[in-house]
Scaffold this active site. Structure first.
Site, mmCIF file in Angstrom:
data_model
loop_
_atom_site.group_PDB
_atom_site.id
_atom_site.type_symbol
_atom_site.label_atom_id
_atom_site.label_comp_id
_atom_site.label_asym_id
_atom_site.label_seq_id
_atom_site.Cartn_x
_atom_site.Cartn_y
_atom_site.Cartn_z
ATOM 1 N N GLU A 97 0.831 -1.203 0.000
ATOM 2 C CA GLU A 97 0.000 0.000 0.000
ATOM 3 C C GLU A 97 0.860 1.246 0.000
ATOM 4 O OE1 GLU A 97 -2.554 -0.196 3.404
ATOM 5 O OE2 GLU A 97 -2.787 -2.343 3.123
ATOM 6 N N CYS B 282 3.232 8.516 1.567
ATOM 7 C CA CYS B 282 3.688 7.517 2.527
ATOM 8 C C CYS B 282 3.928 6.233 1.733
ATOM 9 C CB CYS B 282 2.597 7.311 3.576
ATOM 10 S SG CYS B 282 2.979 5.951 4.692
ATOM 11 N N CYS C 7 5.894 -7.331 7.327
ATOM 12 C CA CYS C 7 6.879 -6.777 8.257
ATOM 13 C C CYS C 7 7.232 -7.840 9.280
ATOM 14 C CB CYS C 7 6.299 -5.552 8.967
ATOM 15 S SG CYS C 7 7.497 -4.727 10.053
ATOM 16 N N CYS D 118 5.014 -5.811 15.827
ATOM 17 C CA CYS D 118 4.338 -4.910 16.781
ATOM 18 C C CYS D 118 2.891 -5.382 16.914
ATOM 19 C CB CYS D 118 4.400 -3.464 16.288
ATOM 20 S SG CYS D 118 6.096 -2.893 16.059
ATOM 21 N N CYS E 177 -0.213 -3.661 15.075
ATOM 22 C CA CYS E 177 -0.045 -3.187 13.693
ATOM 23 C C CYS E 177 -0.520 -4.242 12.699
ATOM 24 C CB CYS E 177 1.421 -2.845 13.442
ATOM 25 S SG CYS E 177 1.779 -2.358 11.742
ATOM 26 N N CYS F 24 -1.280 1.734 7.604
ATOM 27 C CA CYS F 24 -0.546 0.738 6.839
ATOM 28 C C CYS F 24 -1.052 -0.667 7.087
ATOM 29 C CB CYS F 24 0.935 0.808 7.162
ATOM 30 S SG CYS F 24 1.283 1.455 8.786
HETATM 31 N N1 SAH Z 1 8.447 -0.056 10.832
HETATM 32 C C1 SAH Z 1 8.402 1.377 10.970
HETATM 33 C C2 SAH Z 1 7.268 2.000 10.143
HETATM 34 C C3 SAH Z 1 5.932 1.586 10.655
HETATM 35 S S1 SAH Z 1 4.491 2.518 10.259
HETATM 36 C C4 SAH Z 1 8.250 1.737 12.431
HETATM 37 O O1 SAH Z 1 8.051 0.849 13.250
HETATM 38 O O2 SAH Z 1 8.363 2.916 12.751
HETATM 39 C C5 SAH Z 1 4.640 4.055 11.084
HETATM 40 C C6 SAH Z 1 4.052 4.152 12.494
HETATM 41 O O3 SAH Z 1 2.674 3.737 12.565
HETATM 42 C C7 SAH Z 1 4.817 3.303 13.500
HETATM 43 O O4 SAH Z 1 5.097 4.087 14.635
HETATM 44 C C8 SAH Z 1 3.813 2.218 13.820
HETATM 45 O O5 SAH Z 1 4.049 1.629 15.067
HETATM 46 C C9 SAH Z 1 2.507 2.973 13.731
HETATM 47 N N2 SAH Z 1 1.306 2.114 13.638
HETATM 48 C C10 SAH Z 1 1.221 0.862 13.147
HETATM 49 N N3 SAH Z 1 -0.043 0.390 13.271
HETATM 50 C C11 SAH Z 1 -0.773 1.355 13.850
HETATM 51 C C12 SAH Z 1 -2.135 1.458 14.246
HETATM 52 N N4 SAH Z 1 -2.995 0.484 14.057
HETATM 53 N N5 SAH Z 1 -2.534 2.610 14.823
HETATM 54 C C13 SAH Z 1 -1.672 3.642 15.008
HETATM 55 N N6 SAH Z 1 -0.381 3.603 14.642
HETATM 56 C C14 SAH Z 1 0.082 2.461 14.087
#
Ligand code: SAH
Length: 367
Positions: A92, A105, A112, A116, A119, A335
């Site tokens: 995406e 973005c 990934c 986390c 996510c 994402c």
């Molecule tokens: N791998 C990178 C990029 C991830 S996306 C990282 O960890 O930073 C960018 C941000 O969105 C990250 O801080 C991630 O933790 C956050 N994110 C992911 N899923 C989310 C969700 N459901 N709600 C809010 N933020 C989210």
């Protein structure tokens, strides 16, 4: 066998090809201009190249390896593409409109590996790294959504994947973004977001420290972070902060720390106080991201009050704080969400719920 991509940042295949045909080297720059400035959708559109060159180019090089599988537009102007790669995998990417800003973005991996827990991108693990050309194509696909007089102004590498786990392909792609004969976007307008991988952060500091870095913390202590961000068990907050401080020293760019607020879990006043203590003395921006619900996951969006309290405590402690606005809610802009919703067999996990597209570019520019 698939054709080499004309967008290969290394450019050697094209130079060799032109050379072999007795063409002048300036043709390469001319073609780049068509791709990056004039946003040509095909070789045929490159009308100041002789037809005798356009046809063989199209026969020997691919231009688009990505196909738009789904395109959604939110009322606030955010546009999201679900894109299919040559091997059928899907990623995406998003275009955000905010005043004069045109921020994209982009994704760096399919899936990934960081895991986390809140996510959507990592629910199925990582499938593969994106090639540099696939990262560049995302930029161009999104740029092509703009009217001719508008340009992309900012990039955030905050789509699917962990960018620092794919630095070898990301950095050449970002070179195409910053180069004057590429997209010409200043380094300081390109933010790389990482879960916090100290060796890779140090490597980035060595290779190219011109990009603002955002580090996803999500917890003020290792006990809680180990639960939310499982890779933390191998790293720990103090190593991440040391690597962040080092990046700051080398780059001179103010750091951003991202913190997803999960209702009742990490959004309490004691978490805010602990975070303030952890970050004390740093020239940093804390980017608070209210959790966007992901269907099938048990986490909650924080209450307004909890967010306000959290902000107050951090600000009172002298930190710069920004709460990420929600945009593109209607289009699953967070994402990984759209990809899951559109994948056969995953519907049960899906909600049409919200999304938070990233907007740390704002933070990057207040530097
Ligand atoms: N791998 C990178 C990029 C991830 S996306 C990282 O960890 O930073 C960018 C941000 O969105 C990250 O801080 C991630 O933790 C956050 N994110 C992911 N899923 C989310 C969700 N459901 N709600 C809010 N933020 C989210």
């Amino acid at each position: 066998m698939s054709l080499p991509s004309i967008l290969d940042p290394n450019g050697q295949a094209l130079s060799a090809w032109l050379d072999q045909r007795g063409e002048r080297p300036y043709r390469a720059a001319q073609i780049r201009r068509w791709l990056f400035h004039r946003r040509a959708g095909s070789f045929d559109e490159m009308t100041d190249l002789p037809q005798a060159l356009r046809a063989p180019l199209a026969a020997d090089f691919s231009l688009w390896t990505l196909k738009t599988a789904h395109h959604s537009v939110a009322p606030d102007g955010a546009e999201k593409l679900l894109v299919e790669l040559r091997d059928g995998q899907r990623i995406e990417c998003v275009l955000l409109r905010d005043g004069h800003r045109r921020t994209i973005c982009i994704s760096s991996q399919v899936g990934c590996a960081m895991g986390c827990v809140f996510c959507a991108s990592g629910l199925d693990g990582v499938i593969r790294n994106l090639a540099s050309t696939e990262i560049i194509e995302q930029m161009l696909l999104l740029a092509r959504l703009l009217p001719p007089h508008e340009r992309l102004s900012h990039i955030v590498v905050m789509g699917m994947g962990e960018p620092l786990a794919n630095l070898d392909h990301l950095l050449p792609a970002l070179n195409a973004a910053t180069s004057p004969d590429g997209l010409g976007i200043g380094h300081r307008r390109i933010t790389i977001s990482t879960v916090g991988l100290p060796p890779a952060m140090n490597r980035l500091a060595e290779l190219d420290a011109r990009y603002p870095l955002a580090v996803s913390l999500h917890a003020p202590n290792d006990e809680l972070r180990n639960r939310l961000v499982p890779v933390n068990k191998n790293t720990g907050l103090s190593a991440i902060l040391a690597a962040a401080d080092h990046y700051f020293e080398v780059s001179g760019r103010r750091l951003t720390f991202e913190y997803v607020l999960l209702g009742q879990l990490n959004d309490q006043p004691e978490h805010a106080s602990e975070l303030a203590a952890l970050l004390r003395g740093r020239l940093a921006l804390v980017n608070l991201i209210p959790y966007n619900p992901v269907a099938g996951l048990p986490y909650q969006t924080p209450s307004r009050n909890a967010v306000r309290r959290f902000v107050d405590i951090l600000e009172t402690a002298g930190l710069n704080v920004q709460v990420r606005e929600r945009k593109g809610d209607e289009i699953d802009a967070a994402c990984g969400q759209l990809r899951r919703r559109r994948s056969p067999g995953l519907e049960s996990l899906v909600t049409l719920a919200s999304a938070t597209p990233p907007d740390p570019a704002k933070a990057a520019e207040t530097n």
